[in-house]
Scaffold this motif. Structure first.
Motif, short mmCIF file in Angstrom:
data_model
loop_
_atom_site.label_atom_id
_atom_site.label_comp_id
_atom_site.label_asym_id
_atom_site.label_seq_id
_atom_site.Cartn_x
_atom_site.Cartn_y
_atom_site.Cartn_z
N PRO A 52 0.81 -1.22 0.00
CA PRO A 52 0.00 0.00 0.00
C PRO A 52 0.84 1.27 0.00
CG PRO A 52 0.04 -0.96 2.19
CD PRO A 52 0.74 -1.92 1.29
N ASP A 53 0.27 2.31 -0.60
CA ASP A 53 0.88 3.64 -0.55
C ASP A 53 0.46 4.35 0.73
OD1 ASP A 53 1.97 3.54 -3.29
OD2 ASP A 53 -0.15 3.60 -3.88
N VAL A 54 -0.74 4.00 1.21
CA VAL A 54 -1.34 4.65 2.38
C VAL A 54 -1.94 3.58 3.27
CG1 VAL A 54 -3.17 6.23 3.16
CG2 VAL A 54 -1.93 6.72 1.04
N VAL A 55 -1.73 3.71 4.58
CA VAL A 55 -2.39 2.86 5.56
C VAL A 55 -3.23 3.76 6.45
CG1 VAL A 55 -2.10 1.31 7.53
CG2 VAL A 55 -0.59 1.09 5.55
N ILE A 56 -4.50 3.38 6.62
CA ILE A 56 -5.41 4.14 7.48
C ILE A 56 -5.84 3.24 8.62
CG2 ILE A 56 -7.65 5.30 7.64
CD1 ILE A 56 -7.35 5.96 4.64
N GLY A 57 -5.59 3.69 9.84
CA GLY A 57 -6.07 2.99 11.02
C GLY A 57 -7.43 3.55 11.37
N LEU A 58 -8.46 2.72 11.28
CA LEU A 58 -9.83 3.14 11.57
C LEU A 58 -10.13 2.86 13.04
CD1 LEU A 58 -12.58 4.18 10.58
CD2 LEU A 58 -13.09 1.84 9.85
N ALA A 59 -10.35 3.91 13.80
CA ALA A 59 -10.68 3.81 15.23
C ALA A 59 -9.62 2.98 15.97
CB ALA A 59 -12.08 3.27 15.41
N GLY A 61 -8.25 0.46 15.16
CA GLY A 61 -7.29 -0.12 14.23
C GLY A 61 -6.02 0.70 14.10
N ALA A 62 -5.94 1.81 14.82
CA ALA A 62 -4.74 2.65 14.75
C ALA A 62 -3.50 1.88 15.18
CB ALA A 62 -4.92 3.90 15.63
N VAL A 63 -3.62 1.07 16.22
CA VAL A 63 -2.45 0.33 16.71
C VAL A 63 -2.03 -0.75 15.71
CG1 VAL A 63 -1.57 -1.14 18.56
CG2 VAL A 63 -2.92 0.89 19.12
N PRO A 64 -2.93 -1.65 15.26
CA PRO A 64 -2.51 -2.61 14.23
C PRO A 64 -2.01 -1.93 12.95
CG PRO A 64 -4.60 -3.29 15.19
CD PRO A 64 -4.30 -1.92 15.72
N ALA A 65 -2.63 -0.82 12.56
CA ALA A 65 -2.21 -0.10 11.35
C ALA A 65 -0.78 0.42 11.52
CB ALA A 65 -3.16 1.05 11.05
N ALA A 66 -0.48 0.98 12.67
CA ALA A 66 0.87 1.50 12.92
C ALA A 66 1.90 0.38 12.89
CB ALA A 66 0.91 2.23 14.26
N ILE A 67 1.57 -0.76 13.47
CA ILE A 67 2.50 -1.90 13.47
C ILE A 67 2.81 -2.32 12.03
CG2 ILE A 67 2.75 -4.35 14.06
CD1 ILE A 67 1.01 -3.73 16.57
N LEU A 68 1.78 -2.47 11.21
CA LEU A 68 1.98 -2.90 9.83
C LEU A 68 2.69 -1.84 9.00
CD1 LEU A 68 -1.38 -4.76 9.33
CD2 LEU A 68 0.89 -5.79 9.22
N ALA A 69 2.30 -0.58 9.15
CA ALA A 69 2.94 0.50 8.38
C ALA A 69 4.42 0.61 8.72
CB ALA A 69 2.23 1.82 8.65
N LEU A 70 4.75 0.52 9.99
CA LEU A 70 6.16 0.62 10.38
C LEU A 70 6.97 -0.58 9.88
CD1 LEU A 70 5.70 2.03 13.97
CD2 LEU A 70 6.67 3.22 12.00
N ASN A 71 6.39 -1.76 9.96
CA ASN A 71 7.12 -2.95 9.51
C ASN A 71 7.33 -2.99 8.01
OD1 ASN A 71 7.87 -5.19 11.58
ND2 ASN A 71 6.02 -4.20 12.36
N TYR A 72 6.39 -2.44 7.24
CA TYR A 72 6.51 -2.45 5.79
C TYR A 72 6.92 -1.09 5.23
CZ TYR A 72 4.89 -7.15 5.97
OH TYR A 72 4.80 -8.50 6.25
N ARG A 73 7.32 -0.19 6.10
CA ARG A 73 7.85 1.12 5.73
C ARG A 73 6.92 1.91 4.83
NH1 ARG A 73 14.18 0.76 6.05
NH2 ARG A 73 14.28 -0.87 7.62
N VAL A 74 5.65 1.88 5.17
CA VAL A 74 4.67 2.69 4.45
C VAL A 74 4.79 4.10 5.01
CG1 VAL A 74 2.23 3.02 3.90
CG2 VAL A 74 3.16 0.70 4.13
N GLN A 75 5.05 5.05 4.15
CA GLN A 75 5.34 6.43 4.58
C GLN A 75 4.10 7.22 4.99
OE1 GLN A 75 8.58 7.66 4.86
NE2 GLN A 75 8.99 5.49 4.58
N ARG A 76 2.94 6.82 4.49
CA ARG A 76 1.72 7.58 4.80
C ARG A 76 0.82 6.74 5.70
NH1 ARG A 76 2.35 8.17 -0.84
NH2 ARG A 76 3.12 10.23 -1.38
#
Length: 182
Positions: A52-59, A61-76
């Protein structure tokens, strides 16, 4: 006999001291953290495939979203809140989209939530993101609660549950802890 008596006394003292602290809560929370992390790891291969180019943590889901974005180096990485009050009043989703970019043209967007019941928040988030021009929108949840006639079903779920509340390990305020009690 004195050694046995001494050992029983020490065990009793330790148990007595531990009884003063909320050990049960800690054990439950520790399990919930492991469960969430295991769910995030189950979703990880799909995230890697999507790129993904963008990861959005919905409610929550912010914590799981942050974990995945940081691990896969998603900048947004963005957080979209879904106030509980909108759901309790029988209305549709009330999303707080203030921080989300107005233009997502051509981007692959991943929306992640921790819990999905009917999916009304998820459906509204997808609608809003598509309305901002996203080329692809994929939804994931850690816990999908199986309900009759859901509004939306996520593309990927780590766990499916029916008739069971899953504790959110990052809840500590009364307002948030009670948010998922019907």
């Amino acid at each position: 006999m004195e050694v046995a008596s001494f050992a029983v006394g020490i065990v009793g003292l330790v148990v007595g001291i531990l009884a003063l602290f909320p050990i049960t809560l800690r054990v439950r929370r520790r399990y919930a953290w492991r469960s969430v992390l295991a769910g995030v790891k189950r979703l990880a291969p799909e995230v890697q495939r999507l790129r993904p180019d963008v990861v959005i943590g919905l409610a929550d889901g912010a914590v799981p979203a942050a974990i995945l974005a940081l691990n896969y180096r998603v900048q947004r990485l963005y957080f979209v809140d879904a106030p509980i009050s909108g759901r309790r009043n029988g209305g549709g989703a009330e999303l707080c989209l203030d921080g989300l970019p107005g233009d997502l043209s051509g981007m692959r967007v991943l929306i992640i939530d921790n819990h999905v019941y009917t999916g009304s928040n998820l459906a509204e988030a997808v609608r809003q993101v598509r309305g901002r021009g996203a080329a692809e929108v994929v939804t994931m949840v850690v816990y999908r609660h199986v309900v009759a006639a859901p509004v939306a079903v996520p593309d990927h779920a780590a766990y499916d549950f029916a008739d069971r509340l899953i504790p959110i390990p990052w809840s500590f305020s009364d307002g948030h802890k009670n948010a998922y009690i019907a």
